[in-house]
Design a protein around this motif. Structure first.
Motif, PDB file in Angstrom:
ATOM      1  N   GLY A 383      10.253   9.746 -65.759  1.00  0.00           N
ATOM      2  CA  GLY A 383       8.697  10.167 -65.743  1.00  0.00           C
ATOM      3  C   GLY A 383       7.637   9.285 -66.464  1.00  0.00           C
ATOM      4  N   CYS A 384       6.851   9.571 -66.454  1.00  0.00           N
ATOM      5  CA  CYS A 384       5.481   9.321 -68.044  1.00  0.00           C
ATOM      6  C   CYS A 384       5.963   9.961 -69.332  1.00  0.00           C
ATOM      7  CB  CYS A 384       4.306   9.831 -67.035  1.00  0.00           C
ATOM      8  SG  CYS A 384       2.735   9.335 -67.957  1.00  0.00           S
ATOM      9  N   GLY A 385       5.406   8.823 -69.925  1.00  0.00           N
ATOM     10  CA  GLY A 385       5.715   9.737 -71.097  1.00  0.00           C
ATOM     11  C   GLY A 385       6.742   9.842 -71.930  1.00  0.00           C
ATOM     12  N   VAL A 386       8.531   9.545 -71.552  1.00  0.00           N
ATOM     13  CA  VAL A 386       9.646   9.807 -72.658  1.00  0.00           C
ATOM     14  C   VAL A 386       9.714   8.779 -73.455  1.00  0.00           C
ATOM     15  CG1 VAL A 386      11.807   9.000 -71.842  1.00  0.00           C
ATOM     16  CG2 VAL A 386      10.633  10.072 -69.999  1.00  0.00           C
ATOM     17  N   CYS A 409       9.323  13.618 -66.747  1.00  0.00           N
ATOM     18  CA  CYS A 409       7.428  13.389 -67.313  1.00  0.00           C
ATOM     19  C   CYS A 409       7.891  14.033 -68.785  1.00  0.00           C
ATOM     20  CB  CYS A 409       6.900  14.036 -67.047  1.00  0.00           C
ATOM     21  SG  CYS A 409       6.543  12.985 -65.447  1.00  0.00           S
ATOM     22  N   ASN A 410       7.966  13.595 -69.722  1.00  0.00           N
ATOM     23  CA  ASN A 410       7.535  14.313 -71.055  1.00  0.00           C
ATOM     24  C   ASN A 410       8.975  14.575 -71.720  1.00  0.00           C
ATOM     25  OD1 ASN A 410       4.502  13.218 -71.926  1.00  0.00           O
ATOM     26  ND2 ASN A 410       4.290  15.306 -70.565  1.00  0.00           N
ATOM     27  N   THR A 411       9.752  13.867 -71.313  1.00  0.00           N
ATOM     28  CA  THR A 411      11.304  14.309 -72.184  1.00  0.00           C
ATOM     29  C   THR A 411      11.231  13.130 -73.605  1.00  0.00           C
ATOM     30  OG1 THR A 411      11.937  14.864 -70.030  1.00  0.00           O
ATOM     31  CG2 THR A 411      13.420  14.108 -71.541  1.00  0.00           C
ATOM     32  N   ASN A 412      11.620  14.143 -74.951  1.00  0.00           N
ATOM     33  CA  ASN A 412      12.226  13.301 -75.819  1.00  0.00           C
ATOM     34  C   ASN A 412      13.537  13.509 -75.698  1.00  0.00           C
ATOM     35  OD1 ASN A 412       9.601  13.362 -76.601  1.00  0.00           O
ATOM     36  ND2 ASN A 412       9.162  15.233 -77.186  1.00  0.00           N
ATOM     37  N   GLY A 428       9.276  18.345 -70.005  1.00  0.00           N
ATOM     38  CA  GLY A 428       8.719  18.621 -71.389  1.00  0.00           C
ATOM     39  C   GLY A 428       9.422  19.339 -72.113  1.00  0.00           C
ATOM     40  N   SER A 429      10.613  18.387 -72.032  1.00  0.00           N
ATOM     41  CA  SER A 429      11.848  19.064 -72.730  1.00  0.00           C
ATOM     42  C   SER A 429      12.528  18.292 -74.026  1.00  0.00           C
ATOM     43  CB  SER A 429      13.571  18.988 -71.586  1.00  0.00           C
ATOM     44  OG  SER A 429      13.223  19.908 -70.912  1.00  0.00           O
ATOM     45  N   THR A 430      12.709  18.683 -74.417  1.00  0.00           N
ATOM     46  CA  THR A 430      13.197  18.147 -75.983  1.00  0.00           C
ATOM     47  C   THR A 430      15.246  17.741 -76.374  1.00  0.00           C
ATOM     48  OG1 THR A 430      11.493  18.102 -77.156  1.00  0.00           O
ATOM     49  CG2 THR A 430      13.563  17.700 -78.899  1.00  0.00           C
ATOM     50  N   ILE A 431      15.624  16.797 -75.379  1.00  0.00           N
ATOM     51  CA  ILE A 431      16.709  17.005 -75.537  1.00  0.00           C
ATOM     52  C   ILE A 431      17.727  16.634 -76.595  1.00  0.00           C
ATOM     53  CG2 ILE A 431      18.943  16.486 -73.851  1.00  0.00           C
ATOM     54  CD1 ILE A 431      16.787  17.897 -72.374  1.00  0.00           C
ATOM     55  N   THR A 432      18.807  17.629 -77.413  1.00  0.00           N
ATOM     56  CA  THR A 432      18.997  17.552 -79.210  1.00  0.00           C
ATOM     57  C   THR A 432      20.627  17.269 -78.354  1.00  0.00           C
ATOM     58  OG1 THR A 432      19.378  20.152 -78.807  1.00  0.00           O
ATOM     59  CG2 THR A 432      17.137  18.421 -79.827  1.00  0.00           C
ATOM     60  N   ARG A 433      21.066  17.296 -77.008  1.00  0.00           N
ATOM     61  CA  ARG A 433      22.769  17.652 -77.533  1.00  0.00           C
ATOM     62  C   ARG A 433      23.159  16.649 -75.198  1.00  0.00           C
ATOM     63  NH1 ARG A 433      24.758  24.017 -75.837  1.00  0.00           N
ATOM     64  NH2 ARG A 433      22.309  24.347 -74.457  1.00  0.00           N
ATOM     65  N   LEU A 440      21.399  19.796 -64.816  1.00  0.00           N
ATOM     66  CA  LEU A 440      20.180  20.019 -65.050  1.00  0.00           C
ATOM     67  C   LEU A 440      19.963  20.338 -66.347  1.00  0.00           C
ATOM     68  CD1 LEU A 440      17.021  19.813 -64.706  1.00  0.00           C
ATOM     69  CD2 LEU A 440      16.947  22.365 -63.973  1.00  0.00           C
ATOM     70  N   ALA A 441      19.130  19.367 -67.123  1.00  0.00           N
ATOM     71  CA  ALA A 441      18.585  20.514 -68.671  1.00  0.00           C
ATOM     72  C   ALA A 441      17.732  21.140 -68.735  1.00  0.00           C
ATOM     73  CB  ALA A 441      18.969  18.582 -69.490  1.00  0.00           C
ATOM     74  N   ILE A 442      17.347  22.068 -69.601  1.00  0.00           N
ATOM     75  CA  ILE A 442      16.121  22.323 -69.376  1.00  0.00           C
ATOM     76  C   ILE A 442      15.986  22.714 -71.023  1.00  0.00           C
ATOM     77  CG2 ILE A 442      14.445  23.759 -69.258  1.00  0.00           C
ATOM     78  CD1 ILE A 442      15.467  24.477 -66.046  1.00  0.00           C
ATOM     79  N   GLU A 443      15.216  22.503 -71.846  1.00  0.00           N
ATOM     80  CA  GLU A 443      14.989  22.454 -73.420  1.00  0.00           C
ATOM     81  C   GLU A 443      13.945  22.439 -74.105  1.00  0.00           C
ATOM     82  OE1 GLU A 443      17.754  20.671 -77.833  1.00  0.00           O
ATOM     83  OE2 GLU A 443      17.960  20.013 -75.633  1.00  0.00           O
ATOM     84  N   ARG A 444      13.479  23.692 -73.645  1.00  0.00           N
ATOM     85  CA  ARG A 444      11.755  24.328 -73.924  1.00  0.00           C
ATOM     86  C   ARG A 444      12.045  25.168 -74.836  1.00  0.00           C
ATOM     87  NH1 ARG A 444      10.257  23.926 -68.046  1.00  0.00           N
ATOM     88  NH2 ARG A 444      10.355  22.068 -67.336  1.00  0.00           N
ATOM     89  N   THR A 445      11.449  25.855 -75.969  1.00  0.00           N
ATOM     90  CA  THR A 445      11.685  26.933 -76.692  1.00  0.00           C
ATOM     91  C   THR A 445      10.185  27.948 -75.692  1.00  0.00           C
ATOM     92  OG1 THR A 445       9.017  26.486 -77.613  1.00  0.00           O
ATOM     93  CG2 THR A 445      10.937  25.729 -79.115  1.00  0.00           C
ATOM     94  N   LYS A 446      10.497  28.857 -75.790  1.00  0.00           N
ATOM     95  CA  LYS A 446      10.444  29.757 -75.497  1.00  0.00           C
ATOM     96  C   LYS A 446       8.056  30.292 -75.144  1.00  0.00           C
ATOM     97  CE  LYS A 446      10.113  35.242 -74.648  1.00  0.00           C
ATOM     98  NZ  LYS A 446      10.607  36.525 -74.389  1.00  0.00           N
ATOM     99  N   ALA A 447       7.856  30.215 -75.051  1.00  0.00           N
ATOM    100  CA  ALA A 447       5.875  30.181 -74.928  1.00  0.00           C
ATOM    101  C   ALA A 447       5.939  31.097 -75.567  1.00  0.00           C
ATOM    102  CB  ALA A 447       5.091  29.979 -73.560  1.00  0.00           C
TER     103      ALA A 447
END
Length: 477
Positions: A383-386, A409-412, A428-433, A440-447
């Protein structure tokens, strides 16, 4: 019996106003010395000795960096006392090859070619010459030494300033390139004297000495009209670039390559292009680059030391030391940094940078993405912005993405990390593992929302803006 070469590359070229040796000044992106070495190697010469002088370390560095077909050595000319003196510095090289023939040529005369070298050598051997001068017929011989012919070959070379009116009309000129029977050259080389206003040892004096000893001297007229051309200043160097550019484009036109417009097009001497390929304006191809068949190289591409397959479309792409396989589509505004490998059928969209990475077959990297130090499988979608986060400020790590993965999109992707086959990362996930296959990997901080924080934080900025608006309104009133 060996055939070898001595290349004179010790000149400073003061009028170039550069801190590098004259022979390292570029014609179509390659040093003039590279052109000369390539011609010698293509002619099949066994050994080459480069005579260096001004900024000799730069010559050493250049020779060490290039992949050579022939055995290349170098010798130092500490003082620049003429062409004859330069060849004297190669005494040991000449003595080691005394049973053969030696080609002496200038490292700053880039348009010598293998056909001329071998044609002159054939004449040299067939007539058992002590020396054979490579010559050229030119419309304006001003400044060149004239070839004086007789019934047995040539009787000598007369410099332009010493010509009588009859000799000035001669259009056959000395190219500065000579085949010598090496033993004959050694016999006379150290007999030449610096008896001229410059106090220099002229290699051309060897020709008269060889003739005086009853040996044959002849001249081979090259079919290459540019063989004698060199450059003494930047204007002359630009002229060489213009000539080379025109000649190379003309060669590829004759091979059936289509040029939509030649404005800004520059193609290196070693570049290869397959049939059916179309070249647009502003394209620069240089170094050890090969372009396959039926490609479209779009506007403003710069391709250097890169192998491009068949059916590839490039648009505003810069690619360096990389491999692009068949049926790949890239651009616009894409950079492939060294050691990138784009496999068959992949699509790389706008504003993408790839470095030291493999992109698998039919993978799509749509736009606004950075992929560094990564191994990407087949049929992966970005996606865009990886971003593959490959550097932690101390060390670089690799990212592995297996076949059929979908990177939102916007995965780090914080390396070292592996995304399994068919896995999916949420936008929007920042995957560290590592992510297992098909997961499915979802790695975001709680808003977290803090009411009124922005108003306090930005108070000064907002007040400054409102003041500017009021002042503007008052001025207009």
């Amino acid at each position: 019996m060996s055939n070898n070469a001595v290349i004179l590359a010790g000149g400073q070229g003061k009028r170039m106003k550069t801190n590098k040796p004259k022979a390292l000044c570029n014609v179509i992106g390659e040093p003039m010395l590279e052109w000369v070495l390539t011609a010698c190697e293509n002619a099949g010469l066994d050994e080459i000795c480069v005579v260096k002088g001004y900024e000799s370390a730069q010559i050493d560095e250049f020779l060490a960096a290039r992949a050579s077909k022939a055995e290349i050595t170098s010798v130092m000319q500490a003082e620049r006392l003429g062409t004859g003196h330069a060849v004297m510095q190669a005494k040991e090289f000449l003595e080691a090859n005394s049973d053969g023939n030696t080609l002496v040529l200038c490292g700053d005369a880039p348009f010598i070619d293998a056909d001329t070298i071998n044609g002159a050598l054939e004449l040299h051997k067939s007539r058992d010459c002590g020396v054979t001068v490579v010559t050229s017929r030119v419309e304006d011989p001003s400044g060149y030494g004239r070839i004086i012919r007789n019934e047995n070959g040539i009787s000598g070379i007369v410099e332009h300033k010493d010509c009588n009116p009859m000799q000035l009309a001669i259009t056959e000129v000395n190219s500065g390139c000579y085949w010598f029977k090496t033993a004959d050259l050694l016999e006379v080389l150290f007999e030449i004297k610096p008896e001229n206003a410059q106090g220099e040892y002229y290699l051309t004096d060897c020709i008269e000495l060889i003739i005086s000893k009853g040996k044959t001297a002849d001249a081979y007229i090259s079919g290459n009209p540019n063989v004698a051309l060199g450059a003494n200043d930047r204007r002359g160097l630009l002229m060489l670039n213009d000539i080379a550019r025109s000649e190379i484009i003309g060669k590829w036109l004759d091979e059936g390559i289509e040029f939509c417009c030649t404005d800004g097009v520059s193609i290196g001497n070693s570049v290869k292009i397959g049939q059916g390929t179309v070249i647009h304006s502003g394209v620069i191809l240089r170094g050890n680059t090969s372009i396959g068949e039926n490609c479209v190289i779009g506007n403003n591409c710069i391709i250097e030391n890169t192998q491009v397959g068949n059916g590839v479309e490039l648009n505003n792409v810069q690619a360096y030391e990389s491999v692009i396989e068949d049926d790949v589509k890239i651009g616009p505004y894409v950079q492939l940094r060294p050691n990138s490998h784009i496999k068959k059928g992949a699509k790389i969209g706008d504003f993408v940078e790839i470095k030291n990475s493999t992109i698998g077959e039919y993978t799509a990297v749509a736009h606004l993405t950075y992929i560094g130090d990564s191994d990407v499988g087949a049929n992966v979608n970005f996606g865009c912005g990886v971003v593959t986060v490959n550097y932690n400020g101390d060390k670089k790590f690799r990212t592995v993405i297996e076949d059929n993965a979908f990177i939102g999109c916007n995965t780090n992707l914080v390396a070292p990390v592996r995304i399994g086959r068919g896995a999916y990362t949420a936008a929007g996930s920042t995957i560290t593992r590592d992510v297992p296959a098909d997961a499915l990997a979802i790695e975001r901080t709680k808003a977290e929302i803090k009411e009124g924080y922005a108003a306090r934080k930005l108070k000064n900025r907002t007040e400054k803006f409102e003041k500017q608006v009021r002042n503007s309104d008052n001025n207009e009133g």
